[in-house]
Write a protein that holds these residues in place. Sequence first.
Motif, mmCIF file in Angstrom:
data_model
loop_
_atom_site.group_PDB
_atom_site.id
_atom_site.type_symbol
_atom_site.label_atom_id
_atom_site.label_comp_id
_atom_site.label_asym_id
_atom_site.label_seq_id
_atom_site.Cartn_x
_atom_site.Cartn_y
_atom_site.Cartn_z
ATOM 1 N N ASP A 246 18.298 12.100 -37.742
ATOM 2 C CA ASP A 246 18.535 13.458 -38.208
ATOM 3 C C ASP A 246 17.210 14.202 -38.338
ATOM 4 O OD1 ASP A 246 18.962 15.672 -40.320
ATOM 5 O OD2 ASP A 246 21.002 15.014 -39.902
ATOM 6 N N PHE A 247 17.223 15.445 -37.938
ATOM 7 C CA PHE A 247 16.059 16.325 -38.041
ATOM 8 C C PHE A 247 15.440 16.274 -39.434
ATOM 9 C CE2 PHE A 247 15.056 20.961 -38.977
ATOM 10 C CZ PHE A 247 13.838 20.988 -38.303
ATOM 11 N N ALA A 248 16.260 16.300 -40.474
ATOM 12 C CA ALA A 248 15.762 16.305 -41.845
ATOM 13 C C ALA A 248 15.079 14.985 -42.200
ATOM 14 C CB ALA A 248 16.902 16.585 -42.826
ATOM 15 N N LEU A 249 15.525 13.880 -41.605
ATOM 16 C CA LEU A 249 14.897 12.592 -41.870
ATOM 17 C C LEU A 249 13.473 12.564 -41.307
ATOM 18 C CD1 LEU A 249 15.689 9.877 -43.216
ATOM 19 C CD2 LEU A 249 16.129 9.002 -40.916
ATOM 20 N N ILE A 250 13.290 13.180 -40.149
ATOM 21 C CA ILE A 250 11.952 13.273 -39.559
ATOM 22 C C ILE A 250 11.031 14.062 -40.486
ATOM 23 C CG2 ILE A 250 10.607 14.074 -37.590
ATOM 24 C CD1 ILE A 250 12.541 11.801 -36.918
ATOM 25 N N TRP A 251 11.530 15.193 -40.988
ATOM 26 C CA TRP A 251 10.712 16.004 -41.890
ATOM 27 C C TRP A 251 10.426 15.260 -43.194
ATOM 28 C CZ3 TRP A 251 7.646 19.643 -40.624
ATOM 29 C CH2 TRP A 251 7.923 20.447 -39.523
ATOM 30 N N ALA A 252 11.379 14.482 -43.655
ATOM 31 C CA ALA A 252 11.150 13.691 -44.871
ATOM 32 C C ALA A 252 9.987 12.727 -44.670
ATOM 33 C CB ALA A 252 12.413 12.920 -45.247
ATOM 34 N N ALA A 253 9.885 12.153 -43.469
ATOM 35 C CA ALA A 253 8.781 11.239 -43.176
ATOM 36 C C ALA A 253 7.454 11.983 -43.090
ATOM 37 C CB ALA A 253 9.048 10.496 -41.870
ATOM 38 N N ILE A 254 7.465 13.156 -42.479
ATOM 39 C CA ILE A 254 6.235 13.927 -42.301
ATOM 40 C C ILE A 254 5.625 14.323 -43.648
ATOM 41 C CG2 ILE A 254 5.367 16.169 -41.484
ATOM 42 C CD1 ILE A 254 7.275 15.816 -39.064
ATOM 43 N N PHE A 255 6.477 14.663 -44.617
ATOM 44 C CA PHE A 255 5.984 15.073 -45.927
ATOM 45 C C PHE A 255 5.828 13.901 -46.908
ATOM 46 C CE2 PHE A 255 8.061 19.172 -44.637
ATOM 47 C CZ PHE A 255 6.886 19.924 -44.563
ATOM 48 N N TRP A 256 6.326 12.720 -46.545
ATOM 49 C CA TRP A 256 6.376 11.607 -47.485
ATOM 50 C C TRP A 256 5.019 11.221 -48.073
ATOM 51 C CZ3 TRP A 256 8.829 9.163 -50.984
ATOM 52 C CH2 TRP A 256 8.449 7.880 -51.387
ATOM 53 N N PRO A 257 3.943 11.100 -47.304
ATOM 54 C CA PRO A 257 2.671 10.702 -47.924
ATOM 55 C C PRO A 257 2.239 11.635 -49.045
ATOM 56 C CG PRO A 257 2.540 10.478 -45.547
ATOM 57 C CD PRO A 257 3.817 11.209 -45.838
ATOM 58 N N ARG A 258 2.480 12.920 -48.873
ATOM 59 C CA ARG A 258 2.127 13.874 -49.933
ATOM 60 C C ARG A 258 3.027 13.648 -51.151
ATOM 61 N NH1 ARG A 258 0.774 19.480 -50.602
ATOM 62 N NH2 ARG A 258 0.986 19.843 -52.849
ATOM 63 N N VAL A 259 4.314 13.474 -50.911
ATOM 64 C CA VAL A 259 5.268 13.249 -51.999
ATOM 65 C C VAL A 259 4.943 11.938 -52.719
ATOM 66 C CG1 VAL A 259 7.699 12.827 -52.558
ATOM 67 C CG2 VAL A 259 7.096 14.575 -50.881
ATOM 68 N N ALA A 260 4.684 10.891 -51.951
ATOM 69 C CA ALA A 260 4.413 9.577 -52.543
ATOM 70 C C ALA A 260 3.180 9.612 -53.430
ATOM 71 C CB ALA A 260 4.239 8.542 -51.434
ATOM 72 N N ASP A 261 2.154 10.325 -52.993
ATOM 73 C CA ASP A 261 0.938 10.419 -53.804
ATOM 74 C C ASP A 261 1.221 11.086 -55.147
ATOM 75 O OD1 ASP A 261 -0.629 9.120 -52.047
ATOM 76 O OD2 ASP A 261 -1.675 10.887 -51.280
ATOM 77 N N GLU A 262 2.026 12.129 -55.120
ATOM 78 C CA GLU A 262 2.315 12.829 -56.373
ATOM 79 C C GLU A 262 3.258 12.025 -57.260
ATOM 80 O OE1 GLU A 262 2.724 16.902 -56.658
ATOM 81 O OE2 GLU A 262 1.568 17.392 -54.854
ATOM 82 N N LEU A 263 4.083 11.185 -56.662
ATOM 83 C CA LEU A 263 4.993 10.356 -57.447
ATOM 84 C C LEU A 263 4.248 9.249 -58.207
ATOM 85 C CD1 LEU A 263 8.065 9.910 -55.072
ATOM 86 C CD2 LEU A 263 7.981 11.184 -57.224
ATOM 87 N N LYS A 264 3.065 8.901 -57.749
ATOM 88 C CA LYS A 264 2.303 7.842 -58.402
ATOM 89 C C LYS A 264 1.958 8.195 -59.847
ATOM 90 C CE LYS A 264 0.165 6.084 -54.151
ATOM 91 N NZ LYS A 264 -1.102 5.980 -53.377
ATOM 92 N N ALA A 265 1.907 9.485 -60.126
ATOM 93 C CA ALA A 265 1.569 9.922 -61.488
ATOM 94 C C ALA A 265 2.783 9.919 -62.417
ATOM 95 C CB ALA A 265 0.965 11.332 -61.446
ATOM 96 N N LYS A 266 3.965 9.593 -61.856
ATOM 97 C CA LYS A 266 5.197 9.595 -62.640
ATOM 98 C C LYS A 266 5.634 8.157 -62.913
ATOM 99 C CE LYS A 266 5.422 14.102 -61.794
ATOM 100 N NZ LYS A 266 5.203 15.145 -62.823
ATOM 101 N N ALA A 267 5.810 7.819 -64.168
ATOM 102 C CA ALA A 267 6.221 6.453 -64.524
ATOM 103 C C ALA A 267 7.630 6.157 -64.025
ATOM 104 C CB ALA A 267 6.139 6.261 -66.034
ATOM 105 N N ASN A 268 8.542 7.060 -64.311
ATOM 106 C CA ASN A 268 9.924 6.922 -63.861
ATOM 107 C C ASN A 268 10.376 8.262 -63.273
ATOM 108 O OD1 ASN A 268 10.739 4.146 -64.855
ATOM 109 N ND2 ASN A 268 10.008 5.080 -66.776
#
Length: 349
Positions: A246-268
């Motif tokens: 799915d087109f949206a799944l591709i975009w989810a992967a493209i933005f994932w490193p940025r999202v993952a980095d910001e999630l590191k600051a969240k405990a839960n």
Amino acid sequence: MSLFSFARFLFCDICTFLDGNVDFSTNASIDQIVATVPNAKSFNAFKNIWVVKAYHDGDIETDIAPIFSIFPEYGGKGNVPVTKFPDSPYCDDLLEDTYSRDFTFNSLYYDYATGDIIDYHGGLHDLREGIVKSIITPDIYVANDGRSIFRGLRFSAKYDFRIDDDLSKAYVDHIDALGALNTYNSIYQTESGFNSGFSLKFFKLLEQYKVTDFFLTSLKDRLQTSEYKNLVEGMLGEFDKGGKADFALIWAAIFWPRVADELKAKANPTKADIAAIWEKIDKENAANFKFEYKDYTYVPQFMQDVWYLQTLLDSTTDPTTELKAMDHYAEAQRFFEARAQVSLRGRVD
């Protein structure tokens, strides 16, 4: 009036022809086409140019267009003659119609009355040799139509075609032509490249020609880093192995490193945290990637569902029935498995 009493020429657009479809070029008017062809609707393709789309059994669509006269922005410039029909966007001169086509292999016509293939610009040669070559002088064409950048890179990725040297240079010199595209065109063109099973090749070409830099301003500090490229390109490669994603799944992967980095600051991390991260990313992106058209409004929520599910899948080895029932779980699992494969290769290497 029957269809074949006016639709003499079959326009062989490689993007549909190789998939088993053909487009019609005709000297009939838009109104005549709609009145004659069942299940047909007209739409404004661009500027004042209208085309008819006919819907057939088996989810097959056929585009039927009047023969186009030379567009004013090209007439008399470079290698393009002046139109003999200045008062109409349509005409009955097939040679003029060729200058409305983007690439040489997309200006091939089959005359069903004679069985001849009509090739004014060496399209058969370029098709055999695997070359993406524009009909209009590249500098003039690309500067006037940023869509050609997306389309040329998509054909190159899908069919392993080489971009003609002059066209390649025009893509670099006129990258700013992308700024003239509206949101719909930008997203539609990327969707066409990302949802057909060759997303990695397409993404690499977007990177090579700096298209990603032009649009994805939220990722400008990451795009050229080895960490980003290894993860995202690795995931896109995994998606391609599994077939169309799915087109949206591709975009989810493209933005994932940025999202993952910001999630590191969240405990839960919560869904609200994910939504806030996306809102920040979206504001930093160029306007053409805000997914604001009705056909694409599902994308942001799709991505957020997939990202949130990553936080849950990362913390369990045995997904519960409740988790599996969440929106976009199947896509999130595919996303998770792609991440795992990239991570595994990294450890092995």
